[in-house]
Write an enzyme that holds these catalytic residues in place. Structure first.
Site, mmCIF file in Angstrom:
data_model
loop_
_atom_site.group_PDB
_atom_site.id
_atom_site.type_symbol
_atom_site.label_atom_id
_atom_site.label_comp_id
_atom_site.label_asym_id
_atom_site.label_seq_id
_atom_site.Cartn_x
_atom_site.Cartn_y
_atom_site.Cartn_z
ATOM 1 N N ARG A 1 0.858 -1.187 0.000
ATOM 2 C CA ARG A 1 0.000 0.000 0.000
ATOM 3 C C ARG A 1 0.891 1.233 0.000
ATOM 4 O O ARG A 1 1.843 1.298 0.783
ATOM 5 C CB ARG A 1 -0.911 0.000 1.227
ATOM 6 C CG ARG A 1 -1.978 1.079 1.158
ATOM 7 C CD ARG A 1 -2.832 1.117 2.411
ATOM 8 N NE ARG A 1 -2.238 1.940 3.438
ATOM 9 C CZ ARG A 1 -2.909 2.487 4.460
ATOM 10 N NH1 ARG A 1 -4.209 2.258 4.579
ATOM 11 N NH2 ARG A 1 -2.307 3.212 5.363
ATOM 12 N N TYR B 1 -3.221 11.227 6.896
ATOM 13 C CA TYR B 1 -3.525 9.844 7.193
ATOM 14 C C TYR B 1 -2.530 8.899 6.519
ATOM 15 O O TYR B 1 -2.229 9.043 5.338
ATOM 16 C CB TYR B 1 -4.942 9.478 6.693
ATOM 17 C CG TYR B 1 -5.107 8.002 6.653
ATOM 18 C CD1 TYR B 1 -5.308 7.299 7.840
ATOM 19 C CD2 TYR B 1 -4.931 7.268 5.485
ATOM 20 C CE1 TYR B 1 -5.372 5.924 7.846
ATOM 21 C CE2 TYR B 1 -4.994 5.897 5.482
ATOM 22 C CZ TYR B 1 -5.211 5.232 6.662
ATOM 23 O OH TYR B 1 -5.242 3.868 6.678
ATOM 24 N N ASP C 1 -5.142 3.972 -0.273
ATOM 25 C CA ASP C 1 -6.316 4.207 0.567
ATOM 26 C C ASP C 1 -6.688 5.689 0.519
ATOM 27 O O ASP C 1 -5.914 6.547 0.950
ATOM 28 C CB ASP C 1 -5.983 3.793 2.011
ATOM 29 C CG ASP C 1 -7.204 3.778 2.921
ATOM 30 O OD1 ASP C 1 -8.254 4.299 2.511
ATOM 31 O OD2 ASP C 1 -7.091 3.239 4.038
ATOM 32 N N HIS D 1 -9.238 6.928 2.148
ATOM 33 C CA HIS D 1 -9.781 7.221 3.480
ATOM 34 C C HIS D 1 -10.973 8.168 3.452
ATOM 35 O O HIS D 1 -11.036 9.138 4.217
ATOM 36 C CB HIS D 1 -8.665 7.727 4.413
ATOM 37 C CG HIS D 1 -8.654 7.002 5.725
ATOM 38 N ND1 HIS D 1 -8.998 7.584 6.902
ATOM 39 C CD2 HIS D 1 -8.370 5.722 6.019
ATOM 40 C CE1 HIS D 1 -8.921 6.710 7.880
ATOM 41 N NE2 HIS D 1 -8.541 5.561 7.375
ATOM 42 N N GLU E 1 -8.909 2.248 -2.399
ATOM 43 C CA GLU E 1 -9.760 1.936 -1.246
ATOM 44 C C GLU E 1 -10.487 3.182 -0.729
ATOM 45 O O GLU E 1 -9.905 4.277 -0.707
ATOM 46 C CB GLU E 1 -8.855 1.369 -0.150
ATOM 47 C CG GLU E 1 -9.534 1.156 1.172
ATOM 48 C CD GLU E 1 -8.533 0.757 2.255
ATOM 49 O OE1 GLU E 1 -7.376 0.418 1.934
ATOM 50 O OE2 GLU E 1 -8.922 0.798 3.426
ATOM 51 N N GLU F 1 -14.247 -1.073 5.403
ATOM 52 C CA GLU F 1 -13.653 -1.308 6.730
ATOM 53 C C GLU F 1 -14.513 -0.722 7.843
ATOM 54 O O GLU F 1 -14.425 -1.174 8.977
ATOM 55 C CB GLU F 1 -12.216 -0.780 6.798
ATOM 56 C CG GLU F 1 -12.109 0.722 6.756
ATOM 57 C CD GLU F 1 -10.654 1.201 6.772
ATOM 58 O OE1 GLU F 1 -9.810 0.603 6.088
ATOM 59 O OE2 GLU F 1 -10.385 2.186 7.467
ATOM 60 N N ARG G 1 -13.907 -4.936 2.249
ATOM 61 C CA ARG G 1 -12.844 -4.593 3.197
ATOM 62 C C ARG G 1 -13.178 -4.923 4.655
ATOM 63 O O ARG G 1 -12.388 -4.634 5.557
ATOM 64 C CB ARG G 1 -12.550 -3.080 3.090
ATOM 65 C CG ARG G 1 -11.761 -2.698 1.874
ATOM 66 C CD ARG G 1 -10.306 -3.065 2.031
ATOM 67 N NE ARG G 1 -9.619 -2.216 2.995
ATOM 68 C CZ ARG G 1 -8.737 -2.636 3.879
ATOM 69 N NH1 ARG G 1 -8.433 -3.931 3.989
ATOM 70 N NH2 ARG G 1 -8.141 -1.787 4.692
ATOM 71 N N GLU H 1 -4.844 -7.491 4.410
ATOM 72 C CA GLU H 1 -4.035 -6.389 4.948
ATOM 73 C C GLU H 1 -3.295 -6.899 6.184
ATOM 74 O O GLU H 1 -3.853 -7.598 7.016
ATOM 75 C CB GLU H 1 -4.941 -5.213 5.330
ATOM 76 C CG GLU H 1 -4.171 -4.008 5.850
ATOM 77 C CD GLU H 1 -5.102 -2.861 6.265
ATOM 78 O OE1 GLU H 1 -6.315 -3.099 6.439
ATOM 79 O OE2 GLU H 1 -4.601 -1.739 6.425
ATOM 80 N N TRP I 1 -12.292 12.002 7.743
ATOM 81 C CA TRP I 1 -10.949 11.474 8.052
ATOM 82 C C TRP I 1 -10.917 9.994 7.754
ATOM 83 O O TRP I 1 -11.819 9.261 8.121
ATOM 84 C CB TRP I 1 -10.602 11.671 9.540
ATOM 85 C CG TRP I 1 -9.145 11.354 9.767
ATOM 86 C CD1 TRP I 1 -8.098 12.199 9.601
ATOM 87 C CD2 TRP I 1 -8.583 10.095 10.152
ATOM 88 N NE1 TRP I 1 -6.909 11.547 9.857
ATOM 89 C CE2 TRP I 1 -7.182 10.248 10.202
ATOM 90 C CE3 TRP I 1 -9.134 8.834 10.459
ATOM 91 C CZ2 TRP I 1 -6.320 9.194 10.530
ATOM 92 C CZ3 TRP I 1 -8.282 7.794 10.791
ATOM 93 C CH2 TRP I 1 -6.880 7.974 10.828
HETATM 94 O O1 KDG Z 1 -9.248 2.311 13.227
HETATM 95 C C1 KDG Z 1 -9.114 2.915 11.989
HETATM 96 C C2 KDG Z 1 -7.942 2.331 11.239
HETATM 97 O O2 KDG Z 1 -7.965 0.941 11.314
HETATM 98 C C3 KDG Z 1 -7.973 2.735 9.800
HETATM 99 O O3 KDG Z 1 -7.806 4.124 9.720
HETATM 100 C C4 KDG Z 1 -6.897 2.023 9.028
HETATM 101 O O4 KDG Z 1 -7.779 2.770 6.940
HETATM 102 C C5 KDG Z 1 -7.165 1.935 7.577
HETATM 103 C C6 KDG Z 1 -6.642 0.776 6.871
HETATM 104 O O5 KDG Z 1 -6.898 0.686 5.669
HETATM 105 O O6 KDG Z 1 -6.001 -0.059 7.493
HETATM 106 MG MG MG Z 2 -8.429 1.917 5.069
#
Ligand code: KDG
Ligand code: MG
Length: 412
Positions: free
Chosen positions: A147, A159, A220, A222, A246, A272, A293, A349, A412
């Site tokens: 990643r 992030y 990612d 995010h 992602e 996620e 995810r 992951e 975020w």
């Molecule tokens: O708790 C939040 C994290 O696990 C997250 O921000 C991590 O985006 C993430 C990832 O892809 O692992």
């Molecule tokens: Mg993520």
């Protein structure tokens, strides 16, 4: 045969973890991960105050029935707290069942569909030089899939850009075990989507140039983009052949992915922060994504995530289970057993846990040449060292958040 004890253990070795431990009248124990990053104690209360007394005296073999009972009898269905609590019970029961059977859990789930689980690691850097070092260090650790998260000129903290190097297993790699900041307030980061969209394609061009066409690269987003911004990013990254993009848009709006999908062939992954099959209904039925995810920990356990992945399989959608450090070794082990057994595994992951976490959670998994395997120990293959756990009491921690240059809170 029945459950005679249900203990909720909170420990903070490298970060906070919540673990449910069930004990049966036969003296067999099972573990489940109930860690919800930054809101850990809500799940502790849900379990201790509302679920534990419902478990005592129940037949530990009735996994499906217990799942349905906890889900439906609460009346208030779904949600991250509820589903993490149910997941912990579910995984602990699967752990117990597999121990009774004297088999590693993946055998009860149908046996291995592959030899190992391709895993991706988190490389990051404030600039390309630092990013390349991080990629090389991950490759030296065996990672075949990477990643890529990059700093953006003009932004200070973003992030996924690691700020420290703490693990011996990660010697030389800047690495965050806890992007959540310990303390009573979350850290503030800054964000500017237009700068990010301008900068990122050049980073991927440089990475491809340096590391060649073979290495699977992931990114990612995010949840930061609007659908049209995400569509533009997906299109601009097409020449660099990403394994996936992602969380390009805020995850709660399933419809947004329709627009993104129509404009780009970059594969999409999301989920996620999802916690149930209903979060995937439009995405799977309309084939708007390529990877699921969700983690076992946050999506109702083995029982429920398998259900999601079975539906996804009809549409050639694969697993890409969430595996950051806030999924505990118990949650990771459950993911590995499920991933080994299902046909539509995609990638796992894998953020390496720290040494103190490995001291608290004794684990049977193996990591070789870029592939994870849950090991052959009966159950999920994790035991909790209660004495070690007791050395690391809970510490309040929050994930960061971000604001735009004018002070507006952004995703975020
Ligand atoms: O708790 C939040 C994290 O696990 C997250 O921000 C991590 O985006 C993430 C990832 O892809 O692992
Ligand atoms: Mg993520």
């Amino acid at each position: 045969m029945s459950i005679i004890a249900a203990d909720v253990i909170v420990t903070s070795p490298d970060r906070n973890f919540v673990t449910l431990k069930l004990t049966t009248s036969e003296g067999v124990t099972g573990l489940g991960d109930a860690t919800l990053n930054g809101r850990e104690l809500a799940v502790v209360s849900y379990l201790r105050d509302h679920v534990v007394q419902l478990l005592i005296g129940r037949d530990e073999h009735r996994i499906e029935d217990t799942w349905q009972f906890l889900y439906r009898s609460a009346y208030w269905r779904r949600g991250p707290v509820t589903m993490a609590a149910i997941a912990a019970v579910d995984v602990a029961l699967w752990d117990i069942k597999a121990k009774y059977a004297r088999m590693p859990l993946y055998q009860l789930l149908g046996g291995a569909s592959r030899d190992g689980l391709l895993a991706y690691g988190h490389a990051s850097g404030r600039d390309n030089a630092e990013l390349f070092d991080s990629i090389r260090a991950h490759q030296a650790q065996g990672f075949r899939a990477i990643r890529v998260q990059s700093g953006v000129p003009g932004l200070h903290a973003i992030y996924g850009i690691a700020s420290n190097a703490t693990s011996a297993r990660n010697a030389g790699v800047r690495y965050d075990h806890e992007p959540a900041q310990r303390g009573a307030q979350p850290a503030l980061e800054d964000w500017d989507t237009r700068r990010y969209l301008r900068h990122l394609p050049g980073v991927f061009e440089a990475v491809r140039h340096e590391f060649g066409p073979d290495v699977p690269l992931l990114h990612d987003g995010h949840h930061r983009m609007t659908p049209i911004q995400a569509a533009a990013l997906g299109r601009s990254l097409e020449p660099y052949d990403l394994f996936w993009l992602e969380d390009c848009t805020p995850a709660e709006n399933q419809e947004a992915l329709r627009l993104v999908r129509h404009h780009t062939t970059t594969p999409l992954a999301i989920g996620e922060i999802f916690n149930s099959i209903w979060d995937y209904q439009v995405l799977v039925r309309e084939q708007l994504i390529d990877y699921v995810r969700s983690s076992v920990t946050h999506a109702g356990g083995i029982t429920h995530l398998r259900r999601i992945l079975d539906v996804a399989a009809q549409y050639q959608i694969k697993s890409g289970m969430h595996g950051p450090t806030d999924v505990s070794p118990v949650g990771m082990a459950a993911a590995m057993h499920l991933g080994l057994a299902i046909h539509n595994f995609g990638i796992q992951e894998y953020m390496v846990h720290g040494a103190r976490t490995d001291e608290v959670f004794e684990q049977s998994f193996t990591w070789r040449d870029g592939y994870l395997h849950p090991g052959e120990t009966p159950g999920i293959g994790v035991e909790l060292n209660v004495d070690a756990a007791g050395k690391y009491p809970y510490e309040q921690a929050y994930l960061p958040y971000n604001r735009l240059v004018d002070g507006t809170v952004h995703d975020w």
